[in-house]
Design a protein around this motif. Structure first.
Motif, mmCIF file in Angstrom:
data_model
loop_
_atom_site.group_PDB
_atom_site.id
_atom_site.type_symbol
_atom_site.label_atom_id
_atom_site.label_comp_id
_atom_site.label_asym_id
_atom_site.label_seq_id
_atom_site.Cartn_x
_atom_site.Cartn_y
_atom_site.Cartn_z
ATOM 1 N N VAL A 162 0.840 -1.210 0.000
ATOM 2 C CA VAL A 162 0.000 0.000 0.000
ATOM 3 C C VAL A 162 0.875 1.262 0.000
ATOM 4 O O VAL A 162 0.523 2.272 -0.590
ATOM 5 N N ARG B 6 3.961 1.297 -1.344
ATOM 6 C CA ARG B 6 4.544 1.304 -2.695
ATOM 7 C C ARG B 6 3.604 1.959 -3.690
ATOM 8 O O ARG B 6 4.031 2.712 -4.557
ATOM 9 N N ALA B 7 2.301 1.654 -3.581
ATOM 10 C CA ALA B 7 1.340 2.212 -4.540
ATOM 11 C C ALA B 7 1.437 3.737 -4.524
ATOM 12 O O ALA B 7 1.438 4.385 -5.580
ATOM 13 N N LEU C 9 4.818 4.868 -6.056
ATOM 14 C CA LEU C 9 4.805 4.736 -7.521
ATOM 15 C C LEU C 9 4.014 5.888 -8.143
ATOM 16 O O LEU C 9 4.403 6.434 -9.169
ATOM 17 N N ALA C 10 2.897 6.241 -7.490
ATOM 18 C CA ALA C 10 2.089 7.359 -7.989
ATOM 19 C C ALA C 10 2.895 8.657 -7.914
ATOM 20 O O ALA C 10 2.867 9.476 -8.838
ATOM 21 N N ARG D 287 5.201 9.048 -10.680
ATOM 22 C CA ARG D 287 4.530 9.474 -11.908
ATOM 23 C C ARG D 287 4.192 10.962 -11.879
ATOM 24 O O ARG D 287 3.548 11.458 -12.782
ATOM 25 N N ALA E 95 2.362 12.458 -9.317
ATOM 26 C CA ALA E 95 1.193 12.788 -8.498
ATOM 27 C C ALA E 95 1.654 13.522 -7.232
ATOM 28 O O ALA E 95 2.711 13.214 -6.683
ATOM 29 N N ALA F 270 -6.105 4.538 0.221
ATOM 30 C CA ALA F 270 -7.101 4.696 -0.848
ATOM 31 C C ALA F 270 -7.516 6.168 -0.948
ATOM 32 O O ALA F 270 -7.633 6.717 -2.046
ATOM 33 N N ARG F 271 -7.715 6.797 0.214
ATOM 34 C CA ARG F 271 -8.083 8.222 0.234
ATOM 35 C C ARG F 271 -6.977 9.076 -0.388
ATOM 36 O O ARG F 271 -7.243 9.948 -1.218
ATOM 37 N N LEU G 37 -4.643 8.228 -2.503
ATOM 38 C CA LEU G 37 -4.522 8.010 -3.950
ATOM 39 C C LEU G 37 -5.641 8.727 -4.708
ATOM 40 O O LEU G 37 -5.414 9.330 -5.753
ATOM 41 N N MET G 38 -6.859 8.659 -4.160
ATOM 42 C CA MET G 38 -7.986 9.316 -4.826
ATOM 43 C C MET G 38 -7.783 10.832 -4.855
ATOM 44 O O MET G 38 -8.060 11.485 -5.861
ATOM 45 N N ALA H 290 -4.938 12.428 -4.797
ATOM 46 C CA ALA H 290 -3.851 12.745 -5.725
ATOM 47 C C ALA H 290 -4.355 12.688 -7.165
ATOM 48 O O ALA H 290 -3.987 13.497 -8.011
ATOM 49 N N ARG H 291 -5.230 11.746 -7.429
ATOM 50 C CA ARG H 291 -5.766 11.583 -8.779
ATOM 51 C C ARG H 291 -6.633 12.790 -9.139
ATOM 52 O O ARG H 291 -6.560 13.312 -10.239
ATOM 53 N N MET I 53 -3.743 -4.822 0.431
ATOM 54 C CA MET I 53 -4.086 -4.322 -0.897
ATOM 55 C C MET I 53 -5.547 -4.599 -1.226
ATOM 56 O O MET I 53 -6.176 -3.848 -1.970
ATOM 57 N N LEU J 154 -7.358 -1.831 0.318
ATOM 58 C CA LEU J 154 -7.140 -0.615 -0.471
ATOM 59 C C LEU J 154 -8.018 -0.629 -1.734
ATOM 60 O O LEU J 154 -8.707 0.354 -2.036
ATOM 61 N N ALA K 298 0.998 -3.210 -6.279
ATOM 62 C CA ALA K 298 0.890 -1.759 -6.363
ATOM 63 C C ALA K 298 0.954 -1.277 -7.814
ATOM 64 O O ALA K 298 0.215 -0.364 -8.199
ATOM 65 N N VAL L 285 -1.808 1.361 -9.524
ATOM 66 C CA VAL L 285 -1.433 2.698 -9.992
ATOM 67 C C VAL L 285 -1.720 2.817 -11.488
ATOM 68 O O VAL L 285 -2.233 3.838 -11.968
ATOM 69 N N TRP M 36 -4.273 5.656 -13.117
ATOM 70 C CA TRP M 36 -3.757 6.745 -13.966
ATOM 71 C C TRP M 36 -3.782 6.377 -15.443
ATOM 72 O O TRP M 36 -3.071 6.943 -16.227
#
Lengths: 276, 270
Positions: free
Chosen positions: A240, A242-243, A246-247, A250, A252, A265-266, A268-269, A271-272, B240, B243, B261, B265, B269
């Motif tokens: 989690v 790492r995700a 990684l973002a 990119r 983010a 999850a919050r 990432l959302m 950031a998106r 995960m 998530l 992950a 991602v 994206w």
């Protein structure tokens, strides 16, 4: 006042011609109030390091000092408490309270039973409920915590733990992590583990070992910046985390990393959404 | 088939039964993952399967033999191999092949047959060529695979493994998981006890115990879809999976079993 390693190394069977170079070039300072996580795969030298810190092995290179003294010096006695793997296999007394009270009793505590009861309470085992029971009747998570209480009862300024959560279920791990991180109020705590995930969010400092040598040494934030390097040593951050990294790679915008999956999850959302 | 029927186990002096009204079957070539918190009765159920423990009520039978039948107990045990959590506790030989040979040798298996069984068992767990290796020089993952080879040399129809990966790191866990998958494909019935749902994701069937009772029986994916329930039973969901559930709840179309992950991602994206 600190537990300090400088240029620490160890060779098993040194001088025999069959020496195994288990550890080299390890430096760190552990002060009371800090949590140090020592991460590494099986065979990376973690347990050797722990034995050197506890004074059970003498270094082949470099030094360990406990508040300025060698770990086996008289003045260092009782300053480093250590919890080995599967500590619950070392119970020997007839009751949980007597087992936990054994250490402080040996160190000459005025009232070992009171110290032991405090230590049991600190790991979330009510002394009135558990103190009189045979250690053999405890569940896995309870037994691990009782064994850790045995080390806490030594009231040492440095506490070292080898894989304290291995083999426990989620509830047991949560309880052990809470007990261990709470000890920072009084002591410097070092946790040695091949599975550092659940300790990372509490760590002040991470030392990663691979094949006996440090591959990362620094704060958790620095670890996140250097995660590719950490992974190239065969170690892996929680998926989690790492995700989010990684973002971030990119492009983010992720100001702070969430450790808990719902929080991730919050993050990432959010950031998106930013990018849109 | 291992047939556990309506079983109750009460340990002397314990408040509640360790198992209460539990029924479970395991067929050859089937893999069943048994999950639950510490103290839920998993190990008790494992010990019933090869007559290490007898039920207080109900019956356990292995290929039609009742485990309470004292005359059948050796037959039962040769059919049901047992592997424990800590490999250190189950290795007896001074070199790998002696350790694997210990069981069948004691049963008087002739030398030629013994040689074949030992080599086959070591090969099955990926330790071919390590016959003369001293167990203390093996990694933890290799030690646990050696312990599995020791059980395989008895040519069991079923293998019961009580948290065989709890002491292993990621590499060791992957090694053991791969061996179990192969054995299942070769027709061995596997009962794999764990508290990590991630390890149970490949199982044909998932059974969850809580306080001595079966509270879930179904597919691994079914339980991943109910994270609150899993948590209540002390089962670790893969983080995960939690998530991705969070992302799905926010309208992102990602599969529930996307556990790495990179893919997540990528999906966010794309």
């Amino acid at each position: 006042m600190a537990l300090i390693a400088r240029g620490l190394g160890y060779i098993y069977g040194q001088g025999t011609g069959f020496g195994i170079d288990a550890l080299r070039g390890v430096d760190f300072d552990l002060s009371p109030g800090e949590l140090l996580v020592i991460a590494g795969a099986t065979g990376s030298g973690k347990s050797t390091l722990l034995r050197l810190l506890a004074g059970l092995l003498r270094p082949s290179a470099g030094s360990v000092t406990v508040d300025g003294a060698a770990p086996d010096a008289r003045s260092a006695r009782g300053k480093v408490a250590i919890v080995f793997q599967n500590p619950e296999s070392q119970f020997f007394a007839e009751s949980v309270l007597a087992d936990v009270a054994f250490g402080p009793g040996n160190l000459g505590a005025d009232d070992p039973d009171v110290v032991a009861a405090d230590a049991l309470a600190a790991v979330g085992l009510d002394p009135d409920t558990f103190g009189g029971r045979s250690p053999l009747t405890l569940s896995g998570g309870e037994a691990r915590r009782a064994a850790i209480a045995g080390a806490l009862a030594m009231r040492a300024p440095y506490l070292l733990l080898d894989e304290p959560t291995a083999g426990l279920d989620s509830r047991g791990r949560r309880d052990v992590i809470a007990a261990v991180t709470a000890e920072r109020v009084r002591a410097g705590v070092a946790v040695v583990t091949h599975d550092p995930d659940e300790f990372l969010s509490h760590a002040d400092h991470v030392l990663a070992l691979s094949e006996g040598a440090p591959v990362f040494d620094g704060s958790v934030a620095a670890l996140f910046d250097a995660f590719r390097e950490y992974e190239s040593a065969g170690l892996r951050l929680p998926e989690v985390v790492r995700a989010q990294l990684l973002a971030r790679e990119r492009g983010a915008h992720i100001p702070s990393i969430g450790f808990e999956p719902r929080e991730a999850a919050r993050v990432l959302m959010a950031a998106r959404g930013d990018r849109r | 088939m291992i047939d556990v029927r309506d079983v109750m186990v009460v340990y002397p002096g314990a408040g509640r039964p360790a198992l209460d009204g539990v029924s479970l079957t395991l067929s050859p070539g089937e893999s069943v993952a048994l999950l639950g918190a510490n103290g839920s009765g998993k190990s008790t159920l494992a010990r019933l399967c090869n007559a290490l423990l007898l039920p207080s009520a109900g019956t356990v039978s292995v290929d039609g033999m009742d485990t309470r039948d004292a005359a059948a107990v050796w037959d039962v045990r040769s059919r049901v191999g047992f592997v424990q959590q800590n490999p250190e506790n189950q290795i007896v030989g001074t070199v790998a092949e002696e350790d694997v040979a210990f069981g069948p040798e004691n049963l008087g298996v002739p030398a030629g047959e013994l040689r074949r069984r030992v080599d086959d068992a070591l090969e099955a767990v990926g330790l071919a060529g390590m016959q003369r290796r001293e167990p203390h020089l093996l990694s933890d993952g290799q030690k646990q695979r050696l312990a599995i080879a020791g059980a395989l040399a008895m040519c069991p129809a079923y293998l019961v493994l009580d948290e065989p990966t709890a002491m292993l790191d990621g590499t060791g866990r992957a090694e053991v998981a791969a061996v179990l998958q192969t054995l299942r494909d070769e027709g061995v019935g596997i009962l794999h006890i764990t508290h990590q749902l991630a390890e149970a994701a490949d199982a044909d069937r998932l059974v969850v115990l809580s306080e001595g009772r079966i509270v879930y029986e179904g597919t691994p994916l079914g339980l991943i879809g109910e994270p609150e329930r899993a948590e209540r039973y002390g089962v670790d969901l893969p983080h995960m999976a939690v998530l991705t559930a969070g992302l799905r709840a926010r309208g992102i179309d990602v599969p529930a079993l996307m556990l790495d992950a990179e893919s997540v991602v990528e999906a966010l994206w794309r």
